[in-house]
Design a protein around this motif. Sequence first.
Motif, short mmCIF file in Angstrom:
data_model
loop_
_atom_site.label_atom_id
_atom_site.label_comp_id
_atom_site.label_asym_id
_atom_site.label_seq_id
_atom_site.Cartn_x
_atom_site.Cartn_y
_atom_site.Cartn_z
N GLY A 124 0.82 -1.21 0.00
CA GLY A 124 0.00 0.00 0.00
C GLY A 124 0.85 1.25 0.00
O GLY A 124 0.58 2.22 -0.72
N CYS A 125 1.90 1.25 0.79
CA CYS A 125 2.83 2.38 0.85
C CYS A 125 3.49 2.60 -0.51
O CYS A 125 3.56 3.73 -1.00
CB CYS A 125 3.88 2.13 1.93
N LEU A 126 3.97 1.53 -1.12
CA LEU A 126 4.65 1.65 -2.42
C LEU A 126 3.70 2.17 -3.49
O LEU A 126 4.06 3.05 -4.29
CB LEU A 126 5.25 0.31 -2.83
N LEU A 127 2.48 1.64 -3.52
CA LEU A 127 1.50 2.12 -4.51
C LEU A 127 1.19 3.59 -4.31
O LEU A 127 1.12 4.36 -5.27
CB LEU A 127 0.21 1.30 -4.44
N PHE A 128 1.00 4.00 -3.05
CA PHE A 128 0.70 5.40 -2.78
C PHE A 128 1.89 6.28 -3.13
O PHE A 128 1.72 7.38 -3.67
CB PHE A 128 0.29 5.61 -1.32
N CYS A 129 3.11 5.81 -2.88
CA CYS A 129 4.30 6.58 -3.24
C CYS A 129 4.40 6.76 -4.76
O CYS A 129 4.77 7.84 -5.23
CB CYS A 129 5.57 5.91 -2.71
N ILE A 130 4.09 5.72 -5.51
CA ILE A 130 4.09 5.84 -6.97
C ILE A 130 3.05 6.86 -7.41
O ILE A 130 3.33 7.74 -8.24
CB ILE A 130 3.83 4.46 -7.63
N TYR A 131 1.85 6.76 -6.84
CA TYR A 131 0.79 7.72 -7.17
C TYR A 131 1.23 9.14 -6.80
O TYR A 131 1.06 10.07 -7.58
CB TYR A 131 -0.50 7.35 -6.44
N TYR A 132 1.80 9.30 -5.63
CA TYR A 132 2.23 10.63 -5.17
C TYR A 132 3.33 11.17 -6.07
O TYR A 132 3.34 12.36 -6.40
CB TYR A 132 2.71 10.55 -3.72
N TYR A 133 4.26 10.31 -6.48
CA TYR A 133 5.34 10.74 -7.37
C TYR A 133 4.77 11.25 -8.70
O TYR A 133 5.15 12.32 -9.18
CB TYR A 133 6.30 9.57 -7.63
N ILE A 134 3.84 10.49 -9.27
CA ILE A 134 3.21 10.92 -10.52
C ILE A 134 2.43 12.21 -10.30
O ILE A 134 2.52 13.14 -11.11
CB ILE A 134 2.29 9.80 -11.07
N ASP A 135 1.71 12.29 -9.21
CA ASP A 135 0.93 13.48 -8.88
C ASP A 135 1.83 14.70 -8.70
O ASP A 135 1.52 15.78 -9.17
CB ASP A 135 0.14 13.22 -7.59
N LEU A 136 2.95 14.50 -8.06
CA LEU A 136 3.90 15.59 -7.82
C LEU A 136 4.51 16.08 -9.14
O LEU A 136 4.64 17.28 -9.35
CB LEU A 136 5.00 15.11 -6.87
N LYS A 137 4.84 15.14 -10.02
CA LYS A 137 5.40 15.50 -11.32
C LYS A 137 4.38 16.28 -12.15
O LYS A 137 4.73 17.19 -12.89
CB LYS A 137 5.85 14.26 -12.10
N ASP A 138 3.10 15.89 -12.04
CA ASP A 138 2.04 16.56 -12.80
C ASP A 138 1.51 17.80 -12.09
O ASP A 138 0.63 18.49 -12.62
CB ASP A 138 0.88 15.60 -13.04
N LYS A 139 2.01 18.03 -10.86
CA LYS A 139 1.54 19.14 -10.03
C LYS A 139 0.01 19.11 -9.91
O LYS A 139 -0.69 20.10 -10.13
CB LYS A 139 2.02 20.48 -10.59
N SER A 140 -0.49 17.94 -9.56
CA SER A 140 -1.92 17.72 -9.45
C SER A 140 -2.44 18.04 -8.06
O SER A 140 -1.76 18.64 -7.25
CB SER A 140 -2.26 16.27 -9.83
N LYS A 141 -3.64 17.57 -7.79
CA LYS A 141 -4.37 17.95 -6.58
C LYS A 141 -3.77 17.45 -5.28
O LYS A 141 -3.69 18.18 -4.31
CB LYS A 141 -5.82 17.47 -6.69
N LEU A 142 -3.37 16.19 -5.23
CA LEU A 142 -2.93 15.61 -3.96
C LEU A 142 -1.70 16.32 -3.41
O LEU A 142 -1.69 16.73 -2.25
CB LEU A 142 -2.63 14.12 -4.10
#
Length: 136
Positions: A108-126
Amino acid sequence: LLFAILSDFFGAVLNLYNITHGYDSFAHFIFGAYSVVLAIMILLKFNKYEPKYILFTIFIIICISTTMSASWEFIEYALDKILKLNLQHSIDTGVNDTMKDMLIATFGCLLFCIYYYIDLKDKSKLSKFIVAEYKN
């Protein structure tokens, strides 16, 4: 590599786990000390070792070290299941549920980190939400 040889080869193949009392604890203690050196090397490699923030640096070293230890236990657990070994004594101690819980939490941590990394690169909502909440 040294820890793998010490603990699993000597421990399981040469049966030192059963012959020598405390061998498993000794091997894990040595790995704990050695993992601190590895953690410092990782911090130095990424230019993140900061002696002026020594308490935070020690916290990060502890996090890296315990992550390495947990990862090693995951490997032992996988070897037990795949090769029908009993390195973790899961047959006689019943650690299956604990290991499953740790693996699922890590996944769960790894999946959320991947999502957060993508979100951070896209400067998205999270990532914007987390930064905004932290600043408040």
